[in-house]
Design a protein around this motif. Structure first.
Motif, PDB file in Angstrom:
ATOM      1  N   MET A   1       0.826  -1.197   0.000  1.00  0.00           N
ATOM      2  CA  MET A   1       0.000   0.000   0.000  1.00  0.00           C
ATOM      3  C   MET A   1       0.865   1.254   0.000  1.00  0.00           C
ATOM      4  N   PRO A   2       0.304   2.377  -0.478  1.00  0.00           N
ATOM      5  CA  PRO A   2       1.047   3.637  -0.414  1.00  0.00           C
ATOM      6  C   PRO A   2       1.546   3.901   1.002  1.00  0.00           C
ATOM      7  N   SER A   3       2.774   4.361   1.091  1.00  0.00           N
ATOM      8  CA  SER A   3       3.557   4.615   2.315  1.00  0.00           C
ATOM      9  C   SER A   3       4.368   3.405   2.748  1.00  0.00           C
ATOM     10  N   ASP A   4       4.158   2.236   2.102  1.00  0.00           N
ATOM     11  CA  ASP A   4       5.034   1.090   2.361  1.00  0.00           C
ATOM     12  C   ASP A   4       6.341   1.230   1.588  1.00  0.00           C
ATOM     13  N   LEU A   5       7.314   0.403   1.953  1.00  0.00           N
ATOM     14  CA  LEU A   5       8.528   0.220   1.154  1.00  0.00           C
ATOM     15  C   LEU A   5       8.488  -1.174   0.555  1.00  0.00           C
ATOM     16  N   LEU A   6       8.879  -1.280  -0.714  1.00  0.00           N
ATOM     17  CA  LEU A   6       8.984  -2.574  -1.370  1.00  0.00           C
ATOM     18  C   LEU A   6      10.468  -2.932  -1.456  1.00  0.00           C
ATOM     19  N   ALA A   7      10.861  -3.977  -0.738  1.00  0.00           N
ATOM     20  CA  ALA A   7      12.244  -4.446  -0.781  1.00  0.00           C
ATOM     21  C   ALA A   7      12.360  -5.505  -1.867  1.00  0.00           C
ATOM     22  N   VAL A   8      13.140  -5.209  -2.896  1.00  0.00           N
ATOM     23  CA  VAL A   8      13.276  -6.094  -4.053  1.00  0.00           C
ATOM     24  C   VAL A   8      14.698  -6.630  -4.100  1.00  0.00           C
ATOM     25  N   GLU A   9      14.847  -7.921  -3.922  1.00  0.00           N
ATOM     26  CA  GLU A   9      16.171  -8.556  -3.954  1.00  0.00           C
ATOM     27  C   GLU A   9      16.429  -9.171  -5.328  1.00  0.00           C
ATOM     28  N   ILE A  10      17.607  -8.899  -5.885  1.00  0.00           N
ATOM     29  CA  ILE A  10      18.010  -9.508  -7.152  1.00  0.00           C
ATOM     30  C   ILE A  10      18.714 -10.824  -6.838  1.00  0.00           C
ATOM     31  N   CYS A  11      18.059 -11.940  -7.167  1.00  0.00           N
ATOM     32  CA  CYS A  11      18.605 -13.263  -6.868  1.00  0.00           C
ATOM     33  C   CYS A  11      19.495 -13.790  -7.990  1.00  0.00           C
ATOM     34  N   ASN A  12      19.118 -13.505  -9.219  1.00  0.00           N
ATOM     35  CA  ASN A  12      19.888 -14.006 -10.368  1.00  0.00           C
ATOM     36  C   ASN A  12      19.502 -13.174 -11.588  1.00  0.00           C
ATOM     37  N   LEU A  13      20.360 -13.190 -12.603  1.00  0.00           N
ATOM     38  CA  LEU A  13      20.080 -12.450 -13.830  1.00  0.00           C
ATOM     39  C   LEU A  13      21.098 -12.824 -14.890  1.00  0.00           C
ATOM     40  N   GLY A  14      20.801 -12.466 -16.140  1.00  0.00           N
ATOM     41  CA  GLY A  14      21.720 -12.771 -17.227  1.00  0.00           C
ATOM     42  C   GLY A  14      21.070 -12.551 -18.576  1.00  0.00           C
TER      43      GLY A  14
ATOM     44  N   LEU B   1      24.120  -2.829  -9.195  1.00  0.00           N
ATOM     45  CA  LEU B   1      22.933  -3.540  -8.734  1.00  0.00           C
ATOM     46  C   LEU B   1      22.825  -4.883  -9.439  1.00  0.00           C
ATOM     47  N   SER B   2      23.637  -5.821  -8.983  1.00  0.00           N
ATOM     48  CA  SER B   2      23.694  -7.134  -9.613  1.00  0.00           C
ATOM     49  C   SER B   2      23.231  -8.197  -8.619  1.00  0.00           C
TER      50      SER B   2
ATOM     51  N   LEU C   1      29.459  -6.821 -15.053  1.00  0.00           N
ATOM     52  CA  LEU C   1      28.648  -6.803 -13.844  1.00  0.00           C
ATOM     53  C   LEU C   1      27.220  -6.529 -14.306  1.00  0.00           C
ATOM     54  N   THR C   2      26.494  -7.597 -14.607  1.00  0.00           N
ATOM     55  CA  THR C   2      25.180  -7.494 -15.242  1.00  0.00           C
ATOM     56  C   THR C   2      24.156  -6.940 -14.265  1.00  0.00           C
ATOM     57  N   HIS C   3      23.298  -6.057 -14.766  1.00  0.00           N
ATOM     58  CA  HIS C   3      22.318  -5.415 -13.895  1.00  0.00           C
ATOM     59  C   HIS C   3      21.142  -4.896 -14.715  1.00  0.00           C
ATOM     60  N   PRO C   4      19.962  -4.758 -14.105  1.00  0.00           N
ATOM     61  CA  PRO C   4      18.838  -4.102 -14.774  1.00  0.00           C
ATOM     62  C   PRO C   4      18.962  -2.591 -14.603  1.00  0.00           C
TER      63      PRO C   4
ATOM     64  N   LEU D   1       5.850  12.901  -0.829  1.00  0.00           N
ATOM     65  CA  LEU D   1       6.174  12.084  -1.998  1.00  0.00           C
ATOM     66  C   LEU D   1       7.590  12.335  -2.508  1.00  0.00           C
ATOM     67  N   HIS D   2       8.236  13.376  -2.050  1.00  0.00           N
ATOM     68  CA  HIS D   2       9.575  13.730  -2.530  1.00  0.00           C
ATOM     69  C   HIS D   2      10.646  12.914  -1.801  1.00  0.00           C
ATOM     70  N   VAL D   3      10.595  11.613  -2.009  1.00  0.00           N
ATOM     71  CA  VAL D   3      11.554  10.688  -1.407  1.00  0.00           C
ATOM     72  C   VAL D   3      12.304   9.956  -2.518  1.00  0.00           C
ATOM     73  N   ASN D   4      13.354   9.267  -2.158  1.00  0.00           N
ATOM     74  CA  ASN D   4      14.126   8.501  -3.135  1.00  0.00           C
ATOM     75  C   ASN D   4      14.450   7.123  -2.590  1.00  0.00           C
ATOM     76  N   PRO D   5      14.625   6.136  -3.484  1.00  0.00           N
ATOM     77  CA  PRO D   5      14.903   4.776  -3.038  1.00  0.00           C
ATOM     78  C   PRO D   5      16.249   4.661  -2.325  1.00  0.00           C
ATOM     79  N   ILE D   6      16.416   3.549  -1.657  1.00  0.00           N
ATOM     80  CA  ILE D   6      17.701   3.158  -1.064  1.00  0.00           C
ATOM     81  C   ILE D   6      18.155   1.894  -1.773  1.00  0.00           C
ATOM     82  N   PHE D   7      19.451   1.789  -2.014  1.00  0.00           N
ATOM     83  CA  PHE D   7      19.994   0.647  -2.751  1.00  0.00           C
ATOM     84  C   PHE D   7      21.063  -0.050  -1.914  1.00  0.00           C
ATOM     85  N   GLU D   8      20.999  -1.364  -1.899  1.00  0.00           N
ATOM     86  CA  GLU D   8      21.971  -2.175  -1.171  1.00  0.00           C
ATOM     87  C   GLU D   8      22.780  -2.974  -2.199  1.00  0.00           C
ATOM     88  N   ILE D   9      24.064  -2.681  -2.299  1.00  0.00           N
ATOM     89  CA  ILE D   9      24.911  -3.323  -3.303  1.00  0.00           C
ATOM     90  C   ILE D   9      25.195  -4.763  -2.901  1.00  0.00           C
ATOM     91  N   GLY D  10      25.141  -5.673  -3.857  1.00  0.00           N
ATOM     92  CA  GLY D  10      25.392  -7.078  -3.596  1.00  0.00           C
ATOM     93  C   GLY D  10      26.877  -7.399  -3.478  1.00  0.00           C
TER      94      GLY D  10
END
Length: 452
Positions: free
Chosen positions: A92-105, A249-250, A159-162, A315-324
């Motif tokens: 819902m609005p005001s939540d954070l969505l934590a998205v983990e990158i498990c694999n890619l290629g 972000l891999s 270093l593959t990433h979306p 609404l003037h917020v920005n994401p946080i990124f955790e490097i793998g």
């Protein structure tokens, strides 16, 4: 028991157009673009994606596809994907969505990519005043390594990433985007001195029905017309994440995205096999089709708890990124500095963009002494694992930016030595990037003391 195979929630057929896919792709941000799939938290799921052009750029011997590309269509996104918890309650609005990158290629059977520069009259780029022609280099993949017949003597791990991953904006946030970007487009040439140095064109990309694709919403309907005239282009990164171009972000990375609409409506796109710091040539990573396997968690109330608004509304917020934990390892680097003084010798006050432009131009000029064309180096610095940094931003009047290049990616020693640059067979680089002529009339920039 072993975990189940990741569920394929969005598939693509590279023989079909983006709008012909079983789950049609979209290339705009809007809260009313309906989701094409849904996932539950803790579920590992797989998303396939076309390259950002929808297979317009080909593995061939011409750069004409780059020169004449219709940039109104970019970027083609896979999604939106609705995210719910184990009880089917949506994010819902005001939540954070934590998205983990498990694999890619790369997609199997499509293990190649390209790096390019746009024509100055059609997209331009960071150094378009120095390099106005459309160019292209093809890269082929050998496991984790990439090599190009158009830039010989170089091989490096990717270093593959979306490039793009984001949530849908609310209507309120979308209106904020459109209002502020319209102001830049209409008045930027008068108020932004940076424009005359970087030659960025256009200053912003406003909503346009041209090239617009809205997933399941049928073109030609009243609903499509309304939404198409409101939608935000996917070109810049914004509060929802989107086109952030963070090359690290891999595998193992985690992205904490603000949620603005029910279900979050997550979309992703634009796989890069490798990218240099800043992706300086604009079409500048090794662009490819690909897949990503993700896992989501919902942090209830996470926007208010963890993100401080850097603007006038919540609404003037920005994401946080955790490097793998996965990335290429290099121990020796050659670092080029730039300061905020442009090619004419004009001083700019603590301008990091001008400083980085100078660092990149210094690196291009230096590496061209080792047998490469300057176009080859420009494309290489956009996609190899080089590191761009703002090294100094407080010592008036000069900002200092640096570009660090790993020396191990070359088949020769590129460090300065006593005497002149050595001459030998490995310095002869007869193959060059594919290029078109520049037929426009815009002026180009030359370094007064050195020929570009």
């Amino acid at each position: 028991m072993a975990p189940p195979t990741p569920r394929l929630v969005v598939s693509v057929d590279l023989k079909k157009k983006p709008w012909e896919q079983a789950l049609p792709l979209h290339n705009r941000w809007h809260p009313e673009i309906p989701p094409v799939a849904h996932v539950k938290v803790s579920e590992v799921f797989r998303v396939e994606m076309v390259d950002w052009t929808g297979s317009v750029i080909k593995d061939d011997d011409s750069a004409a596809d780059v020169k004449f590309i219709d940039l109104s269509t970019v970027h083609y996104l896979s999604g939106p994907i609705r995210v719910v918890d184990k009880n089917e309650t949506p994010a819902m609005p005001s939540d954070l969505l934590a998205v983990e990158i498990c694999n890619l290629g790369p997609l199997p059977g499509d293990e190649w990519g390209y790096t390019a520069t746009f024509d100055r009259e059609n997209g331009g780029g960071f150094l378009t005043d120095h390099f106005p022609c459309a160019t292209k280099a093809i890269w082929y993949f050998e496991g984790i390594y990439a090599y190009s017949p158009h830039i010989p003597g170089v091989r490096f791990p990717g270093l593959t990433h979306p490039r793009i991953i984001g949530t849908a904006p609310s209507m309120e946030l979308l209106n904020i985007w459109n209002e502020r970007e319209r102001e830049v487009e209409e008045n930027g040439h008068k108020s932004l001195k940076l424009c005359e140095v970087l030659h960025s064109r256009p200053l912003a990309n406003l909503p346009s029905t041209k090239g617009c694709h809205l997933g399941k919403i049928k073109k030609g309907t009243a609903e499509w017309e309304k939404i198409a005239n409101e939608t935000a282009r996917t070109i810049p990164g914004r509060e929802n994440g989107g086109n952030c171009d963070i090359k690290n972000l891999s595998r193992g990375s985690k992205i904490y995205l603000p949620v603005f609409v029910e279900g979050a409506n997550l979309s992703t796109s634009d796989m890069h096999f490798s990218q240099g710091g800043g992706e300086v040539s604009f079409c500048g990573a090794i662009e490819m089709s690909g897949f990503v396997e993700l896992k989501c968690e919902i942090i209830i109330g996470g926007m208010k708890e963890y993100l401080t608004p850097m603007g006038p509304t919540p609404l003037h917020v920005n994401p946080i990124f955790e490097i793998g934990p996965v990335e290429p390892r290099f121990s020796e680097w050659l670092v080029f500095e730039g300061i905020s003084v442009d090619e004419s010798g004009r001083q700019h006050f603590l301008d990091a963009s001008v400083a980085y432009k100078r660092a990149v131009l210094n690196a291009i000029d230096y590496l061209s002494k080792f047998g490469y064309s300057k176009e080859q180096v420009y494309l290489l610095l956009s996609c190899c694992p080089c590191e761009g940094r703002i090294s100094g931003i407080v010592d008036a009047p000069n900002a200092v930016a640096t570009l660090a290049i790993p020396t191990a990616i070359f088949d020769q020693d590129i460090r300065p030595k006593a005497g002149k640059v050595p001459i030998g067979p490995r310095l002869v680089r007869k193959p060059d990037v594919l290029r078109c002529s520049y037929d426009g009339n815009l002026p180009t920039t030359k370094n007064p003391a050195a020929s570009m």
